[in-house]
Scaffold this active site. Sequence first.
Site, PDB file in Angstrom:
ATOM      1  N   VAL A 168       0.704  -1.244   0.005  1.00 30.30           N
ATOM      2  CA  VAL A 168      -0.144   0.025  -0.046  1.00 30.30           C
ATOM      3  C   VAL A 168       0.854   1.278  -0.248  1.00 30.30           C
ATOM      4  CG1 VAL A 168      -1.853   1.219   1.154  1.00 30.30           C
ATOM      5  CG2 VAL A 168      -1.775  -1.042   1.090  1.00 30.30           C
ATOM      6  N   LYS A 191      -6.374  -0.672  10.759  1.00 26.65           N
ATOM      7  CA  LYS A 191      -7.937  -1.142  11.332  1.00 26.65           C
ATOM      8  C   LYS A 191      -7.853  -1.769  12.854  1.00 26.65           C
ATOM      9  CE  LYS A 191      -6.458  -3.845   8.168  1.00 26.65           C
ATOM     10  NZ  LYS A 191      -6.740  -4.404   6.778  1.00 26.65           N
ATOM     11  N   VAL A 217     -11.144   0.662   6.246  1.00 24.38           N
ATOM     12  CA  VAL A 217     -12.201  -0.036   5.908  1.00 24.38           C
ATOM     13  C   VAL A 217     -12.363  -0.187   4.257  1.00 24.38           C
ATOM     14  CG1 VAL A 217     -14.538  -0.599   6.321  1.00 24.38           C
ATOM     15  CG2 VAL A 217     -13.397   0.185   8.133  1.00 24.38           C
ATOM     16  N   GLY A 257     -10.747  -1.128   1.894  1.00 23.61           N
ATOM     17  CA  GLY A 257      -9.565  -0.703   0.750  1.00 23.61           C
ATOM     18  C   GLY A 257      -9.849   0.618   0.005  1.00 23.61           C
ATOM     19  N   GLU A 310      -3.498 -10.270   5.127  1.00 25.34           N
ATOM     20  CA  GLU A 310      -2.530  -9.355   5.896  1.00 25.34           C
ATOM     21  C   GLU A 310      -1.354 -10.265   6.275  1.00 25.34           C
ATOM     22  OE1 GLU A 310      -3.706  -6.628   7.883  1.00 25.34           O
ATOM     23  OE2 GLU A 310      -5.067  -6.683   6.146  1.00 25.34           O
ATOM     24  N   ASP A 325     -10.150  -9.390  10.973  1.00 28.69           N
ATOM     25  CA  ASP A 325      -9.704  -8.436  10.248  1.00 28.69           C
ATOM     26  C   ASP A 325     -11.271  -7.764  10.086  1.00 28.69           C
ATOM     27  OD1 ASP A 325      -8.314  -6.526   8.360  1.00 28.69           O
ATOM     28  OD2 ASP A 325      -9.713  -7.460   7.222  1.00 28.69           O
ATOM     29  N   LYS A 360     -12.895  -4.151  11.259  1.00 26.39           N
ATOM     30  CA  LYS A 360     -13.462  -3.145  10.389  1.00 26.39           C
ATOM     31  C   LYS A 360     -15.102  -3.070  10.908  1.00 26.39           C
ATOM     32  CE  LYS A 360     -10.473  -4.389   6.620  1.00 26.39           C
ATOM     33  NZ  LYS A 360     -10.482  -5.305   5.439  1.00 26.39           N
ATOM     34  N   GLY A 365      -5.549  -4.226  -1.591  1.00 26.42           N
ATOM     35  CA  GLY A 365      -4.623  -4.188  -2.843  1.00 26.42           C
ATOM     36  C   GLY A 365      -4.025  -2.611  -2.690  1.00 26.42           C
TER      37      GLY A 365
HETATM   38  N1  HSE Z   1      -6.304  -7.897   4.361  1.00 26.80           N
HETATM   39  C1  HSE Z   1      -7.445  -7.298   4.258  1.00 26.80           C
HETATM   40  C2  HSE Z   1      -8.275  -7.767   3.126  1.00 26.80           C
HETATM   41  C3  HSE Z   1      -6.841  -5.955   3.434  1.00 26.80           C
HETATM   42  O1  HSE Z   1      -8.101  -8.722   2.742  1.00 26.80           O
HETATM   43  O2  HSE Z   1      -9.602  -7.210   3.052  1.00 26.80           O
HETATM   44  C4  HSE Z   1      -7.749  -4.874   3.409  1.00 26.80           C
HETATM   45  O3  HSE Z   1      -8.187  -4.300   4.680  1.00 26.80           O
END
Ligand code: HSE
Length: 435
Positions: A13, A105, A132, A134, A190, A201, A205, A304
């Site tokens: 990123v 997050k 949250v 991407g 991640e 994750d 979020k 991504g």
């Molecule tokens: N690992 C997270 C996903 C990245 O796959 O959504 C984006 O927050």
Amino acid sequence: MELRVGLLGVGTVGGGVAELLLGEGAALKERTGGIGIRLVAAADIEPKRLASLSAAGVEVSKDAMRVVSRDDVDVVVELIGGADTAKALILEALRRRRSVVTANKHLLAEHGEEIVRAARGAGAALGFSAAVCGGVPVLLALRTGLVANKIASIVGIVNGTCNYILTRMSLGGTTYAAALAEAQAQGYAEANPALDVDGHDSAHKLTILAALAFRTPVALSSVLSEGISGLDVLDLRYAQDLGYVVKLVAIGKRAGDRDALDLRVHPTLLPKEHPLAAVSGVFNAVEITGHAVGRVMLFGRGAGKEPTSSNIVADLVEIARGSAARATDQLAFWIDRPPMPILPPGEASTRFYVRFTVRDEYGVLGSMARILGEHRVSIASVIQKEPHEGDATNGVPIVVLTHAARAADFRAALDEIDACEFSIRRAVFLRIEEA
Ligand code: HSE
């Protein structure tokens, strides 16, 4: 005038953010109303990643704290991830009255209150639009476009990795392990992919989404969280046969008339006509229902390089325009209000899919129906499947869809059926979300 940026972490990123800032400088300047956004310094433990930045005139270092302490940095972009180091860097930046943009997050879900308090105390801006979904500006929509609404619910696919894996598995021919490896290779997962596949994750979020949507402090521990790693491909197939797709869904709802929050992340059967059912691959989508606007859905790439950097740079533009510090101040509800009550998980009422594996004998179906009925669980449909290939136990799968039932009643019925001598394996269940 210009906004001078220090970038911490130049991985997937961070690399995207650097490319956008270096490549789109003139266009961004126009959109801020004449304030340039200049990348002045960057830090990463991997020196190779810094070579191109150094060539572009950015001062590079392995030491993130060095970037934070520079006098010529107005805003620190934290993309290191993880908990302790990232938190120390963010708090130090805020102590120095620098603004902060982060996609972390995990950190916000666990320490959001402390970080918002520090930003507010410093009069600095805190941008976290990329934390949250991407590249989907869902947090921005909650703060601005939907601000007139009392939000009744948010229902979303918020983890790109899990959605990618489930899509690949449902199409057939790809195993769970191969699909996860693909998601990792594309830079979606991640650093520790257990955070994705175990539902954490998504829970992080949902914690942030719910805080903004319902304007209340939300503790991460109040989110019921289940992942996809234990899913059996058999249930994906049976769900498909019944007209459903299985997605990892994050749900936040005001429950009933108690004004309590029902917060859940779990694999969910969505009817094929549900707007979220068509969201495939790395795409994320969140459906928000507001009292004035009705249903709104935001859709886009949830992970991504380029998508996530789009939301990060949006925060930088907001800071350059001067509107971000005011927005941060408006997060005061996150720290000043008592939290809304949380609906205990056993009280949540949903429809259920359940697969029993039982002996193929007379009276079994009748006993199961009786036990479900005694626990106030009403059957909507029942299908007996062919025995599993190679299963010598004389067991057959029986798939039941229920009408809406209280989770505690449903679980009590399952426990009782599992304890019956005709049960060969523990029942497997998934919740159903209506269209
Ligand atoms: N690992 C997270 C996903 C990245 O796959 O959504 C984006 O927050």
